[in-house]
Design a protein around this motif. Sequence first.
Motif, PDB file in Angstrom:
ATOM      1  N   ILE A   1      36.384  -9.900 -19.366  1.00 53.37           N
ATOM      2  CA  ILE A   1      35.958 -10.398 -20.637  1.00 53.37           C
ATOM      3  C   ILE A   1      34.504 -10.637 -19.443  1.00 53.37           C
ATOM      4  CG2 ILE A   1      35.027 -12.558 -21.219  1.00 53.37           C
ATOM      5  CD1 ILE A   1      37.816 -12.354 -22.735  1.00 53.37           C
ATOM      6  N   GLN A   2      32.832 -10.958 -19.614  1.00 54.14           N
ATOM      7  CA  GLN A   2      31.828 -10.857 -18.978  1.00 54.14           C
ATOM      8  C   GLN A   2      31.767 -11.715 -19.752  1.00 54.14           C
ATOM      9  OE1 GLN A   2      28.544  -8.256 -19.542  1.00 54.14           O
ATOM     10  NE2 GLN A   2      27.725  -9.223 -17.684  1.00 54.14           N
ATOM     11  N   SER A   3      31.440 -12.959 -19.123  1.00 54.18           N
ATOM     12  CA  SER A   3      31.285 -14.553 -19.436  1.00 54.18           C
ATOM     13  C   SER A   3      29.503 -14.526 -20.206  1.00 54.18           C
ATOM     14  CB  SER A   3      30.888 -15.299 -18.229  1.00 54.18           C
ATOM     15  OG  SER A   3      30.024 -16.525 -18.977  1.00 54.18           O
ATOM     16  N   LYS A   4      29.359 -14.785 -21.642  1.00 55.54           N
ATOM     17  CA  LYS A   4      28.550 -15.053 -21.748  1.00 55.54           C
ATOM     18  C   LYS A   4      27.877 -16.169 -21.661  1.00 55.54           C
ATOM     19  CE  LYS A   4      31.573 -14.069 -26.223  1.00 55.54           C
ATOM     20  NZ  LYS A   4      32.061 -14.051 -27.391  1.00 55.54           N
ATOM     21  N   ILE A   5      28.498 -17.087 -20.967  1.00 55.54           N
ATOM     22  CA  ILE A   5      27.540 -18.659 -20.434  1.00 55.54           C
ATOM     23  C   ILE A   5      26.777 -17.720 -19.148  1.00 55.54           C
ATOM     24  CG2 ILE A   5      27.192 -21.110 -19.764  1.00 55.54           C
ATOM     25  CD1 ILE A   5      28.274 -20.697 -22.470  1.00 55.54           C
ATOM     26  N   ASN A   6      27.215 -17.186 -18.387  1.00 60.41           N
ATOM     27  CA  ASN A   6      26.796 -17.044 -16.936  1.00 60.41           C
ATOM     28  C   ASN A   6      27.032 -15.249 -17.027  1.00 60.41           C
ATOM     29  OD1 ASN A   6      26.131 -15.932 -14.217  1.00 60.41           O
ATOM     30  ND2 ASN A   6      26.625 -19.123 -13.716  1.00 60.41           N
TER      31      ASN A   6
ATOM     32  N   ASN B   1      26.739 -13.203 -14.785  1.00 59.27           N
ATOM     33  CA  ASN B   1      27.222 -12.884 -13.552  1.00 59.27           C
ATOM     34  C   ASN B   1      28.106 -13.385 -12.918  1.00 59.27           C
ATOM     35  OD1 ASN B   1      24.004 -12.588 -11.770  1.00 59.27           O
ATOM     36  ND2 ASN B   1      23.826 -14.376 -13.072  1.00 59.27           N
ATOM     37  N   ILE B   2      29.522 -13.420 -14.497  1.00 54.88           N
ATOM     38  CA  ILE B   2      30.523 -13.901 -14.194  1.00 54.88           C
ATOM     39  C   ILE B   2      31.842 -12.923 -14.461  1.00 54.88           C
ATOM     40  CG2 ILE B   2      32.897 -15.642 -14.207  1.00 54.88           C
ATOM     41  CD1 ILE B   2      31.229 -16.118 -11.791  1.00 54.88           C
ATOM     42  N   LEU B   3      32.328 -12.211 -14.641  1.00 53.95           N
ATOM     43  CA  LEU B   3      33.835 -11.949 -14.977  1.00 53.95           C
ATOM     44  C   LEU B   3      35.291 -12.288 -14.842  1.00 53.95           C
ATOM     45  CD1 LEU B   3      33.634  -8.832 -16.549  1.00 53.95           C
ATOM     46  CD2 LEU B   3      34.532  -7.963 -14.441  1.00 53.95           C
ATOM     47  N   TYR B   4      35.336 -11.783 -15.636  1.00 57.20           N
ATOM     48  CA  TYR B   4      36.966 -12.375 -15.970  1.00 57.20           C
ATOM     49  C   TYR B   4      37.924 -11.317 -15.583  1.00 57.20           C
ATOM     50  CZ  TYR B   4      34.910 -16.605 -17.034  1.00 57.20           C
ATOM     51  OH  TYR B   4      34.348 -18.032 -16.994  1.00 57.20           O
TER      52      TYR B   4
ATOM     53  N   VAL C   1      55.193 -15.746 -30.662  1.00 61.79           N
ATOM     54  CA  VAL C   1      53.552 -15.543 -30.624  1.00 61.79           C
ATOM     55  C   VAL C   1      52.087 -15.879 -31.229  1.00 61.79           C
ATOM     56  CG1 VAL C   1      52.244 -13.006 -30.909  1.00 61.79           C
ATOM     57  CG2 VAL C   1      54.872 -13.381 -30.444  1.00 61.79           C
ATOM     58  N   ALA C   2      51.572 -16.498 -30.092  1.00 65.76           N
ATOM     59  CA  ALA C   2      50.438 -17.120 -30.381  1.00 65.76           C
ATOM     60  C   ALA C   2      49.230 -15.697 -29.866  1.00 65.76           C
ATOM     61  CB  ALA C   2      50.148 -18.172 -30.240  1.00 65.76           C
ATOM     62  N   ASP C   3      48.724 -15.315 -31.101  1.00 65.24           N
ATOM     63  CA  ASP C   3      47.141 -14.295 -30.275  1.00 65.24           C
ATOM     64  C   ASP C   3      46.332 -15.472 -30.425  1.00 65.24           C
ATOM     65  OD1 ASP C   3      48.701 -12.258 -29.478  1.00 65.24           O
ATOM     66  OD2 ASP C   3      48.789 -11.726 -31.483  1.00 65.24           O
ATOM     67  N   VAL C   4      45.264 -15.467 -29.910  1.00 64.62           N
ATOM     68  CA  VAL C   4      43.930 -15.671 -29.797  1.00 64.62           C
ATOM     69  C   VAL C   4      42.475 -15.173 -29.295  1.00 64.62           C
ATOM     70  CG1 VAL C   4      43.703 -15.838 -27.143  1.00 64.62           C
ATOM     71  CG2 VAL C   4      42.125 -17.771 -29.167  1.00 64.62           C
ATOM     72  N   PHE C   5      42.447 -15.929 -30.990  1.00 65.50           N
ATOM     73  CA  PHE C   5      40.805 -14.223 -31.505  1.00 65.50           C
ATOM     74  C   PHE C   5      39.419 -14.563 -31.385  1.00 65.50           C
ATOM     75  CE2 PHE C   5      44.243 -12.310 -33.264  1.00 65.50           C
ATOM     76  CZ  PHE C   5      44.303 -11.387 -32.668  1.00 65.50           C
ATOM     77  N   ASP C   6      38.601 -14.310 -31.119  1.00 65.97           N
ATOM     78  CA  ASP C   6      36.961 -14.736 -30.786  1.00 65.97           C
ATOM     79  C   ASP C   6      37.058 -15.057 -32.763  1.00 65.97           C
ATOM     80  OD1 ASP C   6      34.917 -15.762 -30.083  1.00 65.97           O
ATOM     81  OD2 ASP C   6      34.207 -14.301 -29.255  1.00 65.97           O
ATOM     82  N   PHE C   7      35.974 -15.617 -32.789  1.00 67.02           N
ATOM     83  CA  PHE C   7      35.259 -15.559 -34.337  1.00 67.02           C
ATOM     84  C   PHE C   7      34.063 -16.612 -33.817  1.00 67.02           C
ATOM     85  CE2 PHE C   7      34.753 -16.825 -39.141  1.00 67.02           C
ATOM     86  CZ  PHE C   7      34.175 -15.883 -39.025  1.00 67.02           C
ATOM     87  N   HIS C   8      32.898 -15.956 -33.943  1.00 65.99           N
ATOM     88  CA  HIS C   8      31.242 -16.198 -34.091  1.00 65.99           C
ATOM     89  C   HIS C   8      31.606 -17.723 -33.481  1.00 65.99           C
ATOM     90  CE1 HIS C   8      30.358 -15.829 -38.694  1.00 65.99           C
ATOM     91  NE2 HIS C   8      30.952 -14.495 -37.714  1.00 65.99           N
ATOM     92  N   GLY C   9      31.874 -17.260 -31.328  1.00 63.84           N
ATOM     93  CA  GLY C   9      32.261 -17.878 -30.378  1.00 63.84           C
ATOM     94  C   GLY C   9      33.198 -19.623 -30.296  1.00 63.84           C
ATOM     95  N   LYS C  10      33.861 -18.780 -31.654  1.00 65.39           N
ATOM     96  CA  LYS C  10      34.912 -19.760 -31.670  1.00 65.39           C
ATOM     97  C   LYS C  10      36.535 -19.802 -31.759  1.00 65.39           C
ATOM     98  CE  LYS C  10      31.947 -23.309 -33.426  1.00 65.39           C
ATOM     99  NZ  LYS C  10      31.175 -24.219 -34.582  1.00 65.39           N
ATOM    100  N   PRO C  11      37.493 -20.315 -31.448  1.00 66.00           N
ATOM    101  CA  PRO C  11      38.482 -19.691 -31.272  1.00 66.00           C
ATOM    102  C   PRO C  11      39.388 -19.894 -32.426  1.00 66.00           C
ATOM    103  CG  PRO C  11      38.750 -21.791 -30.121  1.00 66.00           C
ATOM    104  CD  PRO C  11      37.460 -21.561 -30.395  1.00 66.00           C
ATOM    105  N   VAL C  12      40.242 -19.013 -33.081  1.00 64.69           N
ATOM    106  CA  VAL C  12      41.077 -19.056 -33.873  1.00 64.69           C
ATOM    107  C   VAL C  12      42.521 -18.083 -33.557  1.00 64.69           C
ATOM    108  CG1 VAL C  12      39.336 -18.900 -35.327  1.00 64.69           C
ATOM    109  CG2 VAL C  12      40.063 -16.594 -34.878  1.00 64.69           C
TER     110      VAL C  12
ATOM    111  N   ASP D   1      35.032 -19.099 -25.325  1.00 68.42           N
ATOM    112  CA  ASP D   1      34.185 -19.492 -26.530  1.00 68.42           C
ATOM    113  C   ASP D   1      32.857 -19.516 -26.326  1.00 68.42           C
ATOM    114  OD1 ASP D   1      34.673 -22.125 -25.213  1.00 68.42           O
ATOM    115  OD2 ASP D   1      35.770 -23.029 -26.135  1.00 68.42           O
ATOM    116  N   GLU D   2      32.063 -20.315 -27.230  1.00 64.59           N
ATOM    117  CA  GLU D   2      30.445 -21.032 -27.179  1.00 64.59           C
ATOM    118  C   GLU D   2      30.080 -21.824 -25.582  1.00 64.59           C
ATOM    119  OE1 GLU D   2      29.057 -21.934 -30.753  1.00 64.59           O
ATOM    120  OE2 GLU D   2      30.420 -22.950 -30.736  1.00 64.59           O
ATOM    121  N   SER D   3      31.311 -22.393 -25.548  1.00 61.83           N
ATOM    122  CA  SER D   3      31.227 -23.365 -24.413  1.00 61.83           C
ATOM    123  C   SER D   3      31.375 -23.110 -22.577  1.00 61.83           C
ATOM    124  CB  SER D   3      31.723 -24.969 -24.895  1.00 61.83           C
ATOM    125  OG  SER D   3      31.571 -25.085 -25.997  1.00 61.83           O
ATOM    126  N   GLY D   4      31.920 -21.749 -22.898  1.00 63.74           N
ATOM    127  CA  GLY D   4      31.796 -21.359 -21.626  1.00 63.74           C
ATOM    128  C   GLY D   4      33.337 -21.595 -21.249  1.00 63.74           C
TER     129      GLY D   4
END
Length: 944
Positions: A423-428, A430-433, A519-530, A469-472
Motif C-alpha cells: 500500500i502506498q500511503s495516501k497521507i504521505n 513518500n511512504i510504502l507499506y 475470519v475478520a477481513d477489513v476493506f476500504d470504503f471511501h477511506g473508512k474501514p468496513v 484509512d483517511e486518517s492514516g
Amino acid sequence: MRLKFLYLLLLFVLSSSLSSEASKYLIKSYDLQECKSISGSVWAMVQDTSGILYFGSDNGLTIFDGAKWAYVDGLQTPIRSLSIANNGQVFYGSVDDFGLIMKDEEKGIYLISLKTKMENPISFSDIWSINVCQNQIFFQSKDHVFIYENDQVREIPVDNSYHRAGVLSGQFVLNQQNTGLSVYDGQGFKLLPNASFFKDFIISAFIDLTDNECLIFTRRNGVFKYNWLNGNITSVFHKSTNTNEILKKANVYHAIKLPDGNLAVATLYSGTFIINHHGFIEKKLNRISGSIENTNYFLGISNNSNIWICTANGLSVFNINSPFLFWDYSSGLDGIVLSIEAFKEKLYVGTFNGLFIRVNEEKPGTSIQNKFSKLISSDIWDISKVSIDGNDLLYIASGQGLYYIKDELLFEETKGELVHKIIQSKINENILYVFYRDKIDIYKWDSKRFVFAYSIEKVLFNFRTAIEDESGFLWVGTRMNVVHRFNVDEIIKACLMNDRSILKTESWDHQIFDFDYFVADVFDFHGKPVVNANGIYEFSYEKNQFHKSNTFNNKGADLPKISAFVEDSYQNIWIGGSNILIRQPEGSYELHQMPFKHLKDLFSSFVFKPESNGKMWIGGNRGLYLFDNMAEKPSMQSEVLIRKLTLNDKFRIYPQPNADLPENLSKTIGKEIVQSHQKISIDFALPYFEDEKNTLYSYYLDGYQNEWSPWSIKSSVDFNNLKPGDYTFNVRAKNIFDEETPITSLSFLVPRPWYRQIVFFIVLGILFIILIYFLIQRISEIKMQKQLRIEEIIQIRLKEERFLNVISDIKTEPRKGEHENQNFQTNSDQFSVRDSEFLKKALKVIDDNMDNPGFDVKMFAGNMGMSQAKLYRKLNALVGMSITKFIRNTRLKKAAQLLWETDSSISEVAYKTGFNTPGYFTKCFSQEFGITPSDFLVSDRKNV
C-alpha cells in the motif's frame, strides 16, 4: 537491501492494445450425444414465430423449444435447408424432396412434401437454399429451381447453380456455372450486368446493402460489393488489409447480417468470424475461443441476439450481446487468479503459479493472438501501482519476496519471505507499506526508488487483508477473529527525519477489535474501514468501536460469503462469487446475482478490478473475465408455450400458441378424462436460450388448485382424477436473470359423465316410477296367488289328520322329551322382558344366517356377544336345548314353513335353511317331525 536487476521486458513485444481477439467467449455447445435427435452434420436452422427452433441435419428435422429436444418423424433423408415466410410458414429442403413443416393441434409438428404438386415429378440433388420472394417460394438445387406458388409447383432447369441462391431487393438471383449471376424475371433467368464475373465462383451468401448494392460472399475468392443495376464490382474491407485474405483461406460457407449491423461469416476451416462495420474481424468463434467445431455450415439468429452455429459435429450458440470475455490456461494464463492490475496500457495478472502479462502477437497471414506471458514463477498475492515524483512503478507481492517494475525493467527488492500486500500511503506518498504474515515493513522514497526504513514486528496477527484509512491509520484483518489498528504517525516522522533514536523505542499506538467470527477481513470504503465477520461492520470514530452495518446488510437479510468489497464506477459493491450489492437511489444496497447466474459453473470469483469505463476485471478459480456493464442484456421476447397435453399416457393434443383449443378438442379432453379417471399430463417450455436448463416454471390449474406452485425447473405436470367442471391451466416462467414472463393460459372442460347429467336423472326417475308401478302390480298378484294357495292348503290339511298334526306340532306342540318352553315362539309371555329380548335376538341371528351352512356354535356365540358356555347355559335354561339343537330346530321349523307357504322344492328349501345336502335335510326333518319332506308335500297334494 540489495537491488537486483532481473531481466528486460522488451517494449516491441508488449503491444499497448487491449484487444480481445484471442479471449474465450461464453459459448454454449450441444454435441450430438446431448442432442440425440441430431446426428452427423447440422446444415440449417430457423426459429418460428412462437420461438421454437428447427434444425436440419443428416438425421432429418429436429426441434428445440428451450426444454426438450425432439425428432420429427416423416423424413429419412438429410435436411439441407430451412426457411420461414412472413406469415410464419416454415419450409424444408432435403435430398430429392422439399415441402412444408406444419403444426396442428392433433398431429403436432409434421412434414408435407410438395413433390406431389409437380406435374411431372423428377429426382434431384440437395436443396441447397430456400428463398422467400414476395408470394413465391424458391427451392434451389444444383440443376433445378422449384417455384411454389398458389399451392402449385413448377420446375426450371438451371446450369449447375451450386452453391447458394439469394434475394436482392425483392428479386430471386442465383449464380450459374459458365453463365454468371442471373435474376428471375417471371419466365426464366436473365443475366445481370457484368455478372459473368462470378461464373466460375462458388457463391456462399448474398447480403443486401442498399436498393442497388449487395455483398457477395464466395467460397474461395473473397467478398465483393456488387451493384446489380450498373454491374459495378468493388472490393470490400478497405480499412482491414487482411480480412479478405483470411476469409479466402478459411473457405466461406455461409454469411448473415446481424441485428447490430455487423456480419457473421461461417467457414469450413476456421470457425465463424464476426466482422464489424469497418471490415475488421472483431470476434473469432472457433474451438480456441470455445466453439465445438471449426467446420461451420450455417448461421441462424434466435431471439435477436443468439447466433446458432451449425457445424459438422453439433451446435454452438453465442449471444452477440454477451458482456463477458474470458481467458484461461489456453491463452497462457495458468492458475487461480489472486490479483489484477492495469499498468501503462498493459494488463498484469497474478495467480498461484506466477505473474502474467498480456501481450499481442501479430504475424503476417494469421489472426491476432491476445495471450499471456509469464514474468515470475511464484504465487502472486498483490500487484500495486505506485506513482511519485513523476515516476510510475509497479510493485508485486509474491511468495518469494517483493518485486517491482520500473521503465520496463523487472527488479527483485527482497527475497525469500512471502509478501501479502503493498500500500502506498495516501497521507504521505513518500511512504510504502509492505505487509507480511506477522509484520509490516515501511519503505520511504529516496528520489529513485523506495528503500527499507523500519519494520513493525512481534505482532502476531496472521495476516489476511489491510488498508490505510483517511486518517492514516493502518488496519489489518486476520484469521484470528480480530482486526488490528496501528497509529504510525511517530514512526513515519522518524523515518522521514532519519531519527534513529526515536525508531529504537518501538513505540506505536496499537489497538485490537474482537469479532465473533474466525475470519475478520477489513476493506476500504471511501477511506473508512468496513469489516466482514459474518456480516458487514462499520467503524464509529466517535465511539471507537464497530457496529453491524445497516447500509450493506441487505435490509436484514443474510449476506452470502464475502470475499471482496470493491466499488465500481456505478457505486455498486462487488462482494465476491456472483454477488453484487446494487446501490439504490436513497443510498441503501440490495443484493443481486445478475448477470452471473449462468456463470455459476464457470468461476468462483474473489478478485475484482474496476475500470473507469464501467468494465470490471474478474478473477477466480477458472481464470480471468472482463465484464462490460454497458453491454445489452439478452432480451426475453418469448412467452411460455403449452406444448402438449397427454391424456392417460396415450391420447395427445398439441395446443397452438396464442390460440384457444377448438371446441371439439376441448370436449375430447374431457371425454378422455371422464372415461378413465386417470390423468392429464401437460408439457410446457420457454423458448429462451440463455442457460435454459435453469429456467424456472410455476403453474396452477384454476378449478383444482388455489395457489401457484413453487418455482421449479420441471417443465411438465400431471393431474389425476379431475372432477367435472371448467379448468384453466396457467403457467409462467422466470429466466436466469429473474425476468418473469406473462401468464400463458389454456382452458378446457371436463363434462359430467352421462350417468350424472340432469336428463339422465329425469329419465331415471320416470323409469323408476314405472318400475315401482309394475312391481306393485306384480306383488299384488303374487299376494293374491299366495292367499289362494294358503286357503287351499288349509282345506287339504284339515282333511288329513297326520298332516295337520305335523303343522300343529310345528306351531304349538313340544315333542316328547322336550322342555315345554319350546313353545317360546308363540308363548313368549311366560318369559321376562329381558329373556324375551334375548330369544328374539337369538332367533334373528339364526334367521340372518339361515342360508349359511357354515354358521356354527362359535359364530352364533360371537354374534350374540357371549361365550359358548354362557350361551349354552342361557338357552338350556330357557328352551331346554343345546346350542346346536336350538339352531337345527329353528332351521327345520323355517323349512317346514317354507314348504308350507311357498312352491319351493325340497332341495331349494334345504339350501335356503342352511343344510349342505337335501339328503341330510330329509334325515333331520324326519327325526324332528316324524314325517319326510316328500311325504309332507305328497300329503299336501293328495288333498288339492
